[in-house]
Scaffold this active site. Sequence first.
Site, PDB file in Angstrom:
ATOM      1  N   ASN A 210      35.242  41.386  48.051  1.00 15.23           N
ATOM      2  CA  ASN A 210      34.263  42.025  46.898  1.00 15.23           C
ATOM      3  C   ASN A 210      34.338  40.968  45.694  1.00 15.23           C
ATOM      4  O   ASN A 210      34.987  39.798  45.806  1.00 15.23           O
ATOM      5  CB  ASN A 210      34.554  43.248  46.678  1.00 15.23           C
ATOM      6  CG  ASN A 210      36.104  43.427  45.716  1.00 15.23           C
ATOM      7  OD1 ASN A 210      36.226  42.845  44.836  1.00 15.23           O
ATOM      8  ND2 ASN A 210      36.794  44.068  46.579  1.00 15.23           N
ATOM      9  N   ASP A 279      38.374  48.603  50.760  1.00 14.67           N
ATOM     10  CA  ASP A 279      38.423  49.889  51.293  1.00 14.67           C
ATOM     11  C   ASP A 279      38.676  49.821  52.874  1.00 14.67           C
ATOM     12  O   ASP A 279      39.290  51.108  53.364  1.00 14.67           O
ATOM     13  CB  ASP A 279      37.485  50.921  51.131  1.00 14.67           C
ATOM     14  CG  ASP A 279      37.178  51.380  49.569  1.00 14.67           C
ATOM     15  OD1 ASP A 279      38.236  51.385  49.040  1.00 14.67           O
ATOM     16  OD2 ASP A 279      35.875  51.302  49.144  1.00 14.67           O
TER      17      ASP A 279
HETATM   18  O1  PMT Z   1      37.299  41.812  38.186  1.00 16.48           O
HETATM   19  P1  PMT Z   1      36.289  41.794  37.432  1.00 16.48           P
HETATM   20  O2  PMT Z   1      35.196  40.879  38.015  1.00 16.48           O
HETATM   21  O3  PMT Z   1      36.365  41.704  35.920  1.00 16.48           O
HETATM   22  O4  PMT Z   1      35.394  43.330  37.622  1.00 16.48           O
HETATM   23  C1  PMT Z   1      36.252  44.503  37.020  1.00 16.48           C
HETATM   24  C2  PMT Z   1      35.820  45.440  38.039  1.00 16.48           C
HETATM   25  C3  PMT Z   1      34.320  45.940  37.908  1.00 16.48           C
HETATM   26  C4  PMT Z   1      36.526  45.088  39.327  1.00 16.48           C
HETATM   27  C5  PMT Z   1      37.010  46.830  37.452  1.00 16.48           C
HETATM   28  O5  PMT Z   1      36.558  46.928  36.118  1.00 16.48           O
HETATM   29  C6  PMT Z   1      36.885  47.914  38.466  1.00 16.48           C
HETATM   30  O6  PMT Z   1      35.945  48.750  38.138  1.00 16.48           O
HETATM   31  N1  PMT Z   1      37.927  47.825  39.215  1.00 16.48           N
HETATM   32  C7  PMT Z   1      37.830  49.043  40.208  1.00 16.48           C
HETATM   33  C8  PMT Z   1      36.815  48.791  41.324  1.00 16.48           C
HETATM   34  C9  PMT Z   1      36.919  49.700  42.381  1.00 16.48           C
HETATM   35  O7  PMT Z   1      37.329  49.172  43.385  1.00 16.48           O
HETATM   36  O8  PMT Z   1      36.803  50.911  42.151  1.00 16.48           O
HETATM   37  P2  PMT Z   1      36.877  52.153  43.430  1.00 16.48           P
HETATM   38  O9  PMT Z   1      35.839  53.268  42.945  1.00 16.48           O
HETATM   39  O10 PMT Z   1      36.473  51.601  44.785  1.00 16.48           O
HETATM   40  O11 PMT Z   1      38.323  52.251  43.271  1.00 16.48           O
HETATM   41  C10 PMT Z   1      38.874  53.529  42.464  1.00 16.48           C
HETATM   42  C11 PMT Z   1      40.251  53.429  41.864  1.00 16.48           C
HETATM   43  O12 PMT Z   1      40.980  53.576  43.219  1.00 16.48           O
HETATM   44  C12 PMT Z   1      40.522  52.017  41.647  1.00 16.48           C
HETATM   45  O13 PMT Z   1      41.205  51.912  40.439  1.00 16.48           O
HETATM   46  C13 PMT Z   1      41.129  51.131  42.565  1.00 16.48           C
HETATM   47  O14 PMT Z   1      41.996  50.138  42.135  1.00 16.48           O
HETATM   48  C14 PMT Z   1      41.995  52.050  43.176  1.00 16.48           C
HETATM   49  N2  PMT Z   1      41.917  51.957  45.000  1.00 16.48           N
HETATM   50  C15 PMT Z   1      40.906  51.807  45.568  1.00 16.48           C
HETATM   51  C16 PMT Z   1      40.957  51.941  46.737  1.00 16.48           C
HETATM   52  C17 PMT Z   1      42.106  51.587  47.399  1.00 16.48           C
HETATM   53  N3  PMT Z   1      42.531  51.426  48.650  1.00 16.48           N
HETATM   54  N4  PMT Z   1      43.355  51.636  46.780  1.00 16.48           N
HETATM   55  C18 PMT Z   1      43.116  51.888  45.370  1.00 16.48           C
HETATM   56  O15 PMT Z   1      44.136  51.942  44.586  1.00 16.48           O
END
Ligand code: PMT
Length: 403
Positions: A210, A279
């Site tokens: 991503n 994911d």
């Molecule tokens: O890296 P930059 O370019 O500075 O951008 C920052 C960012 C937008 C990436 C950052 O601020 C951000 O929002 N990171 C989380 C993005 C994300 O993947 O969101 P999510 O909704 O998919 O995941 C939610 C949370 O679960 C996150 O804390 C993620 O680290 C965690 N997660 C998700 C999937 C997975 N398999 N394991 C996880 O731990």
Amino acid sequence: MRVALGVGGGIAAYKAAEVARLLVQRGVQVRVIMTSSAQEFVRPLTFAALTGQKVITSLFPEGGAEGTLSSAVEHIGVALENDLLLVAPATADLMAKFAHGLADDFLSTMYLAFPGPTVLAPAMNTGMWQHPATQANLATLRGRGITIVDPESGFLACGMVGPGRLAEPESIVDAVLRKLSVRRDLEGETVLITAGPTQEPIDPVRYISNRSSGKMGYALAEAAVARGAKVVLVSGPVSLNPPVGALLVPVRTAAEMRDAVFQHLAEATIIIKAAAVADFQVVRVAEQKIKKTAARVSLELDPTPDILLELGRRKEDRLLIGFAAETQNLKSEARRKLEAKGADMIVGNLVGEGAGFEADENEVVLVMRTGEVREVPRASKRKVADAIFDEALTLRLALYASG
Ligand code: PMT
């Protein structure tokens, strides 16, 4: 944080190397400017090695090299890109130049162009220090709001005993950090941060990933180091330099990130999951490069390990902060993730123009387990990182102070 460190020509110039080292250790980016006399005492290479940055040694390009407009106005650029100007040692000559607005070398020229706070750490012979001319210049500089880290009394290189010895490097660094309003409120904490994307291989040359640049996670690591924490930075592949003082654990896939996080969980007191973890992972990674064909190709995907969810179950009394990158319904999505994953706080960022992925700035909403919600207006990712730590410490008091 960026500090321009001016080094004047005195025997104490060698102590400026320790000042530079301590600042770098506290997460400050240091740009050194040496006067020509300072270079008689210490070589620029010493400072370049300590700071990792080119040292400025003259106003114009050396060795008769062709000057350019950018080299001619470099002092303005350096003045504007730094948060504070520190001069150590500040000689009687430099203080006189600053007091009277003389500008005949890089440092004195930059001083006039510098809009931010200035800290001077004088060092000189006792007679020079006590001379009415020096004391008058000092009064002028103090009157302008410049912070003076007074020299100490003691045995001087010239053989005299009296005031004039450069203050200890730790005292100078403390004065700088105080001026920059840096809190040391994360001392004793170990902050475990994940940053950047993960890459899930398809074959030896292709992967699913991503747009995360790692900037948000690295800004958090920089802020935590500056505030005194021990930092473990588990990072997916990015092209950023980790802050000096942080332990970098490079990983590629979500599975590697999970293993690295749980390897360091025991020592962590605060965990922040800023990484954009993929994911899905490919069920069967091809051993050889998949050949291009005219036919449609399908990839079978499995979910990756949900690291945040597992952390939520195993965190005990550690503070757990997750991120949510959303394109709509930011607050409600952040609250849903907070509850589903067992986190204490979710930092929601609405990804879009100039914020979120890849950008230098972010604009976030902090959704807390206490039910509170705080909006952090658009600012540099470093400033947003500080706002997250401010709120995290208040939240921990609310959640755990009563035991
Ligand atoms: O890296 P930059 O370019 O500075 O951008 C920052 C960012 C937008 C990436 C950052 O601020 C951000 O929002 N990171 C989380 C993005 C994300 O993947 O969101 P999510 O909704 O998919 O995941 C939610 C949370 O679960 C996150 O804390 C993620 O680290 C965690 N997660 C998700 C999937 C997975 N398999 N394991 C996880 O731990």
